[in-house]
Structure formats: structure tokens, C-alpha cells
Design a protein around this motif. Structure first.
Motif, mmCIF file in Angstrom:
data_model
loop_
_atom_site.group_PDB
_atom_site.id
_atom_site.type_symbol
_atom_site.label_atom_id
_atom_site.label_comp_id
_atom_site.label_asym_id
_atom_site.label_seq_id
_atom_site.Cartn_x
_atom_site.Cartn_y
_atom_site.Cartn_z
ATOM 1 N N LYS A 566 4.408 13.982 -29.143
ATOM 2 C CA LYS A 566 3.207 13.241 -29.535
ATOM 3 C C LYS A 566 3.256 11.806 -29.029
ATOM 4 O O LYS A 566 2.257 11.278 -28.509
ATOM 5 C CB LYS A 566 3.080 13.260 -31.062
ATOM 6 N N ILE A 567 4.407 11.161 -29.164
ATOM 7 C CA ILE A 567 4.513 9.757 -28.762
ATOM 8 C C ILE A 567 4.447 9.604 -27.245
ATOM 9 O O ILE A 567 3.816 8.677 -26.728
ATOM 10 C CB ILE A 567 5.816 9.151 -29.322
ATOM 11 N N THR A 568 5.080 10.516 -26.504
ATOM 12 C CA THR A 568 5.182 10.335 -25.050
ATOM 13 C C THR A 568 3.967 10.844 -24.284
ATOM 14 O O THR A 568 3.762 10.443 -23.140
ATOM 15 C CB THR A 568 6.430 11.051 -24.512
ATOM 16 N N THR A 569 3.158 11.725 -24.877
ATOM 17 C CA THR A 569 2.002 12.262 -24.161
ATOM 18 C C THR A 569 0.684 12.049 -24.890
ATOM 19 O O THR A 569 -0.378 12.156 -24.276
ATOM 20 C CB THR A 569 2.156 13.774 -23.911
ATOM 21 N N GLY A 570 0.737 11.774 -26.185
ATOM 22 C CA GLY A 570 -0.484 11.661 -26.959
ATOM 23 C C GLY A 570 -0.964 12.988 -27.507
ATOM 24 O O GLY A 570 -1.961 13.033 -28.229
ATOM 25 N N ARG A 571 -0.270 14.092 -27.182
ATOM 26 C CA ARG A 571 -0.653 15.425 -27.657
ATOM 27 C C ARG A 571 0.486 16.000 -28.497
ATOM 28 O O ARG A 571 1.624 16.089 -28.026
ATOM 29 C CB ARG A 571 -0.940 16.395 -26.496
ATOM 30 N N THR A 572 0.178 16.424 -29.699
ATOM 31 C CA THR A 572 1.204 17.053 -30.530
ATOM 32 C C THR A 572 1.679 18.357 -29.913
ATOM 33 O O THR A 572 2.858 18.727 -30.032
ATOM 34 C CB THR A 572 0.645 17.318 -31.943
ATOM 35 N N SER A 573 0.777 19.071 -29.232
ATOM 36 C CA SER A 573 1.139 20.354 -28.624
ATOM 37 C C SER A 573 2.206 20.193 -27.551
ATOM 38 O O SER A 573 2.970 21.124 -27.282
ATOM 39 C CB SER A 573 -0.103 21.027 -28.032
ATOM 40 N N ALA A 574 2.277 19.013 -26.916
ATOM 41 C CA ALA A 574 3.323 18.783 -25.915
ATOM 42 C C ALA A 574 4.700 18.727 -26.545
ATOM 43 O O ALA A 574 5.714 18.838 -25.843
ATOM 44 C CB ALA A 574 3.047 17.485 -25.154
ATOM 45 N N GLY A 575 4.750 18.573 -27.876
ATOM 46 C CA GLY A 575 6.038 18.507 -28.549
ATOM 47 C C GLY A 575 6.773 19.831 -28.599
ATOM 48 O O GLY A 575 7.989 19.843 -28.819
ATOM 49 N N PHE A 576 6.063 20.964 -28.375
ATOM 50 C CA PHE A 576 6.760 22.252 -28.405
ATOM 51 C C PHE A 576 7.813 22.332 -27.297
ATOM 52 O O PHE A 576 8.894 22.885 -27.504
ATOM 53 C CB PHE A 576 5.751 23.396 -28.274
ATOM 54 N N LYS A 577 7.503 21.790 -26.134
ATOM 55 C CA LYS A 577 8.482 21.789 -25.043
ATOM 56 C C LYS A 577 9.707 20.965 -25.433
ATOM 57 O O LYS A 577 10.853 21.434 -25.289
ATOM 58 C CB LYS A 577 7.849 21.214 -23.773
ATOM 59 N N HIS A 578 9.481 19.757 -25.922
ATOM 60 C CA HIS A 578 10.604 18.904 -26.309
ATOM 61 C C HIS A 578 11.374 19.495 -27.487
ATOM 62 O O HIS A 578 12.601 19.351 -27.569
ATOM 63 C CB HIS A 578 10.090 17.510 -26.665
ATOM 64 N N ALA A 579 10.655 20.160 -28.405
ATOM 65 C CA ALA A 579 11.331 20.766 -29.554
ATOM 66 C C ALA A 579 12.284 21.867 -29.099
ATOM 67 O O ALA A 579 13.425 21.954 -29.583
ATOM 68 C CB ALA A 579 10.294 21.324 -30.530
ATOM 69 N N ILE A 580 11.842 22.705 -28.185
ATOM 70 C CA ILE A 580 12.702 23.776 -27.674
ATOM 71 C C ILE A 580 13.928 23.184 -26.983
ATOM 72 O O ILE A 580 15.070 23.624 -27.211
ATOM 73 C CB ILE A 580 11.907 24.680 -26.715
ATOM 74 N N ILE A 581 13.712 22.181 -26.140
ATOM 75 C CA ILE A 581 14.832 21.591 -25.406
ATOM 76 C C ILE A 581 15.807 20.897 -26.355
ATOM 77 O O ILE A 581 17.032 21.013 -26.215
ATOM 78 C CB ILE A 581 14.312 20.610 -24.339
#
Length: 602
Positions: A566-581
Motif C-alpha cells: 500500500k505504501i509503495t504503490t498506493g494499492r492495497t492489492s499490490a501488497g499480496f506480492k510483498h506479503a508472499i515474498i
């Protein structure tokens, strides 16, 4: 609602009038919030709910007081009295209930201001695009007020749509001309860009100035201000990420150290029960992450329309994630409460943990990581696909508009230019352009062409660009000047988006390092205290501590990834990638912790 308002005003009208005399500024806040209600009636409703709160507080206190003289009340009221007794016998809850009428009154007085602030925040992001629409339409011969009315017919700018309805209401209620109504509406809203746009337009029109030049200059200034805001947003997000890292990484590490010390050295006086640690790990820390999600959303520049399909896919995969979590993680922690429905899953996790060289008690953390990753992969794939498509479509539209301007200079009609350019390659936008060209050739109304495009692509920036193109063709025939303006603004939007991504992208580094250090440090800390106790022929219950400490660390890394996205892209959905990693980073950190100990001894 009308009958309820009449009822409140009939009973509490004097209170409403008295409160209104004490708070004259409330009328402007109600107007700015677009709350279609008279201030005295609104305050009468607030007074009604305050009276309800006072009645509840008074009756419950009377019951609590009468219990001292009539203990049989406990038998009469049963569970209701127990709840009342608990509330009034606890000092904090008793004080809150006692002052609840005042709290209701204060909240009621604050609601118009909060709603007005929310509208202003939304308008702040929408006004530059509305000014762009007015500039493009003005270059095609349409006056700004009619341009605003055309924006009312679409839901691309919802906050501005409400403001346009308010301007129309002023015209119908007071009989003033549109320019005067726009001036009056702008004076109520405390937003500089909005005031400059409407008041400046009215002043330029009355003095006989160049309205088109003014609108174009004002729009350019707004986009430059937005670019400055994006740069400042990068600094704000950096500070927010630092604060989040301190709380979620250093704070969690400190808690874990205290918990290990309380187990290893009980004589230190630290008394942290496993239940307290469980509540803090699975409730408090995730709630802190939710708070930072909201803070990030409030500090960033958000577009009016959100894309929800990724979240729906995640919601669909959530039951699978919960089922896997119970069968691969919690079944090790609460075996007496969770039935073993699929024994092969538990056996697979045990095999995976042993293959990685993990010690006893690490199976729940491996199973939890497996469940979170499997449940998040569909949402990650969907977000990856749609974000790539949206970026490609926006880049294609920007290139297409520039080519359209150059072809328009040859004297061809906009429709013919679109037909010629539909054979070119504009990446992801090409298939949509071919459909637009075909529908225009078939003679479909331009509004239907735009609505069909909206069904296929959910990117708000792409929608606003195509809307401006369609509207400029429909109103002014797509003149060279209007298309040139549109192409320049589209290029400005693209540059701002690129700058936004470049500013926020480096912020993900700290959580990645922190997640690995947190798990590795926890393992090394456990082994260090176990070695210390071994000198006195004692040992820690490592299997139990591994289950207690490492399992919530996986959830911690997962929520850390969601907030990072959310912080780095502005989209909460982008956090799924970072969460998995980050979950994988935590597993690697556990592996390093165990094997680092092996290397130091062996």
C-alpha cells in the motif's frame, strides 16, 4: 426521514435554535458537506439523540443504585443487570456512559465538519481533471458551466458531481445566473484550487479577458502543484514507512525478547503469559497494521474510482486459506479443538519442515506460511495481470493521442484518424482502439462507445482520457487545438504516474530486511538462552516456544507485506506480492537461524 426530522424539530426545536445561535459556523459546514437539511432541524436531531443517551445513562444508573436497596433486581433483570453492573462498577466505562450525552452532542456538531473535510479532500484530487475537461471543451467552443453539466452525466468525478448538483440547486433556489452561482459555491468550499478556478473564471469573463487562456494556464498550474504534491508524498510515505518499521519490527522484536527472557529467567520478574503474547501477536499487531493502512490511504493521492476485482478474488480464496490454516498450522497448536480432516496435509507439512532442517515445533509456522501463500497466489496473479494491463493501456493512450494530433493536422476528420491509427501497435490499448474504431464506423453514438470502453478497462486514468477524447469530438468536432490540449495533459498525467512510482518504489527495502532479521534474531535468541541454561543443567521448552513465537511471526510478515504494498504503490492489492515474498523471507530467516547455530558449533 422527513417524518423523523419533523418529529425531532417539533419536540426539540427550541434546543436546535439555541444551539444554532451558539454555532453559526455550522451552516457553512452543512452547506460545504452538501447535507440537504436546515441547521436548526439537524441540531434538533442531534438534541434528540443526546436525550436518548441521557435517558439510557440515567435509567441504567438508577438500576445500579437501586440494587443496594433491592437485591432482587438481579433476579428480575438477570443478564441485563449483570451488564449494567459491570459497566457502572468499572470507573472508565462508568465515566464514558455518564458523559455520553455530551459526547453525542459533540460528535453531532463535528459530523458536518468531517463530511465537509472529506468532500474537500476528494475535490482536491478531482479538480485538476475537471479543469482539464473545461479547458478541452472551451477550446471546442463550449462554456465552462455547460462543460460542468456534461461532467454531471458521468460518475468519473463523484465529489465534483455532488458540487455541480449544489450549483444547480443554488440557481434554482435563488434565481441567480450560473456564473454567480459558481462564485457563491466556490466561496463556501475551503479549497484553493477550486476557488481559483471558478472565481478566476468569473472575474476573467466579466472583465472581457481570454477565458480559454486562463483555463489552460490554471489547469497547467494545478498539474504542476499535483506533481509537487507527489514529491512531497514520497517524503511523507518514507516517514510513514520508518514509523511503521519502528513499531512493527523493533517493537515486535522487543516483545519477543521480553517473552523469551520471562521464560528463560523467571527471576527477572517479567511475567508475560502465553495468552497475553497470543493476543498481542494475533490481535494488537495486525490492528496496528490496519491503522497504518488507513494513514497511508489518507496521505496518498487517490483516484475517485477503485478496482475491486482483485479483492473479490482474494475473498473467494479466503475460505481455502482458512481451511488450510486450520489443517496445517492450528492443528499443531490446538489439537484438542481442531479435527484432522485431511491427514495428508499435516503429514506434508511435517515432511516439508523436516526437509528444511527445522526443529520440532516449527511445523505450525511452515503450515501457516504454506496456507497464506496458497490463499494469496490467486489475488497476486490477478493484481499482477490487471496492473500490467492498466499501465500498458495508459501508455498506449498517451502515444495514441499524440499520433492523433499529428494526423489531425493533415486535415482528416477525428473519426478517420482513429480508423487509420487503429492498425498501429499501442500495446495493451490496441484491442480497445480497434473496437472503438469499429463502433464509430458502425455509427454507434459516441456515448455508447465510451460506455463500452469502460466495461472493458477499469483504469480510471484511461477512462478519463477516453472520456475527454469522446467528449471533445462530440462537442467541438475534435479540433486540432482541443486534441493538442488533451495530448499535452495526458502526457503530464503519464509523467506524474512515472514520478509517483519512482518516488515510492525504494521504500520496500526496509521491511524486507526487517522481516528476515526478526525471524533470524528470534531463533538465535532462543538458542542463546537455551545454551546458557544448559550450563546449569537446565533447558528451555524449545518445541513449545517455537510454536508460540514463530507462528505469529509468519502472520506478522504477511501483514507487513500488505502495508508495504500500500505504501509503495498506493494499492492495497499490490501488497499480496510483498506479503508472499516476506513470508518466504521469514521461512528463510528461520532456516538461517537454525543453520547459523549449526555452523558456529560444528
Amino acid at each position: 426521514m422527513t417524518d423523523f426530522s419533523d418529529f425531532c424539530y417539533a419536540l426539540f426545536g427550541p434546543f436546535g435554535r439555541t444551539l444554532f445561535r451558539l454555532h453559526r459556523g455550522l451552516e457553512d459546514n452543512i452547506d460545504a458537506a452538501n447535507m440537504k437539511i436546515h441547521p436548526e432541524i439537524y441540531l434538533s436531531i442531534v438534541a434528540f439523540f443526546s436525550m436518548i443517551a441521557a435517558t439510557v445513562a440515567g435509567v441504567t444508573f438508577l438500576i445500579f443504585w437501586l440494587f443496594n436497596f433491592y437485591p432482587q433486581i438481579l433476579v428480575w433483570l438477570g443478564p441485563v443487570f449483570l451488564m449494567i453492573y459491570i459497566v457502572w462498577s468499572t470507573p472508565i466505562s462508568g465515566i464514558i456512559l455518564a458523559i455520553s450525552p455530551l459526547l453525542v452532542l459533540l460528535v453531532g456538531l463535528m459530523i458536518p465538519s468531517l463530511k465537509a473535510s472529506n468532500r474537500i479532500s476528494g475535490l482536491k484530487n478531482e479538480i485538476p481533471y475537471a479543469s482539464m475537461h473545461m479547458s478541452v471543451m472551451a477550446s471546442g467552443g463550449l462554456n465552462p458551466y455547460v462543460s460542468l453539466l456534461r461532467l454531471k452525466n458521468v460518475d468519473l468525478l463523484p465529489k465534483l458531481r455532488e458540487e455541480i448538483e449544489r450549483i444547480q440547486g443554488l440557481i434554482l433556489s435563488s434565481g441567480c445566473d450560473p456564473v454567480s452561482a459558481m462564485e457563491k459555491a466556490a466561496k463556501v468550499i475551503g479549497l484553493k484550487d477550486y476557488k481559483d478556478l471558478l472565481l478566476g473564471y468569473a472575474s476573467t469573463l466579466r472583465t472581457g479577458g481570454d477565458v480559454l487562456h486562463y483555463l489552460y494556464a490554471q489547469t497547467d498550474a494545478m498539474f504542476r502543484n499535483m506533481a509537487t504534491r507527489i514529491k512531497g508524498m514520497g517524503e511523507s510515505m518514507g516517514a510513514l514507512m520508518e514509523a511503521y518499521s519502528i513499531v512493527e519490527i523493533l517493537g515486535a522484536l522487543g516483545l519477543y525478547m521480553m517473552f523469551v527472557i520471562s521464560f528463560a529467567l523467571p527471576e527477572t520478574g517479567l511475567d508475560i503469559s502465553p495468552e497475553t503474547f497470543f493476543i498481542f501477536s494475533f490481535a494488537v499487531l495486525p490492528m496496528v497494521s490496519v491503522v497504518f493502512l488507513f494513514l497511508s490511504d489518507a496521505l496518498q493521492i487517490n483516484y475517485p474510482v477503485s478496482y475491486w476485482r482483485t479483492y473479490l478474488i482474494f475473498a473467494a480464496s479466503l475460505p481455502l486459506m482458512m481451511f488450510l490454516t486450520t489443517q496445517t498450522a492450528f492443528i499443531y497448536i490446538f489439537p484438542e479443538f481442531i479435527p484432522e480432516l485431511v491427514p495428508s496435509l499435516k503429514n506434508f507439512i511435517a515432511f516439508l519442515a523436516s526437509s528444511l532442517g527445522f526443529r520440532e515445533g516449527c511445523e505450525p509456522s511452515v503450515g501457516f506460511a504454506f496456507s497464506l501463500i496458497v490463499g494469496s497466489i490467486p489475488a497476486f496473479i490477478a493484481d499482477r495481470y490487471h496492473s500490467k494491463e492498466h499501465t500498458g493501456v495508459l501508455n498506449g493512450i498517451t502515444s495514441f493521442l499524440r499520433d492523433l494530433v499529428e494526423n489531425r493536422k493533415t486535415g482528416l476528420s477525428p473519426e478517420k484518424c482513429i480508423q487509420i491509427l487503429s492498425s498501429r501497435d499501442y500495446r495493451e490499448f490496441s484491442k480497445y482502439l480497434k473496437r472503438i474504431s469499429s463502433e464509430i464506423n458502425w455509427g454507434l453514438p459516441l456515448r455508447e462507445v465510451f460506455e463500452d470502453f469502460r466495461k472493458g478497462i477499469k483504469s480510471w486514468l484511461a477512462q478519463i482520457n477516453i472520456f475527454l477524447l469522446i467528449d471533445s469530438i462530440e462537442v467541438g468536432g475534435g479540433t486540432q487545438e482541443s486534441l493538442e490540449s488533451l495530448a499535452e495533459f495526458s502526457e503530464s498525467i503519464k509523467e506524474m504516474e512515472n514520478e509517483r512510482r519512482a518516488t515510492l518504489a525504494p521504500l520496500f527495502i526496509v521491511p524486507y530486511i526487517g522481516a528476515g532479521l526478526l525471524t533470524t534474531t528470534t531463533i538465535l535468541l532462543l538458542q542463546f538462552f537455551n545454551d546458557m541454561l544448559a550450563l546449569s543443567s537446565q533447558s528451555l521448552p524449545l518445541a513449545s516456544l517455537n510454536r508460540t513465537l514463530l507462528t505469529p511471526l509468519i502472520l506478522h510478515s504477511y501483514t507487513l507485506g500488505i502495508v508495504t504494498g500500500k505504501i509503495t504503490t498506493g494499492r492495497t492489492s499490490a501488497g499480496f506480492k510483498h506479503a508472499i515474498i516476506l513470508v518466504l523471507v521469514s521461512i528463510i530467516g528461520i532456516w538461517l537461524g537454525f543453520h547459523f547455530k549449526f555452523m558456529t558449533i560444528g
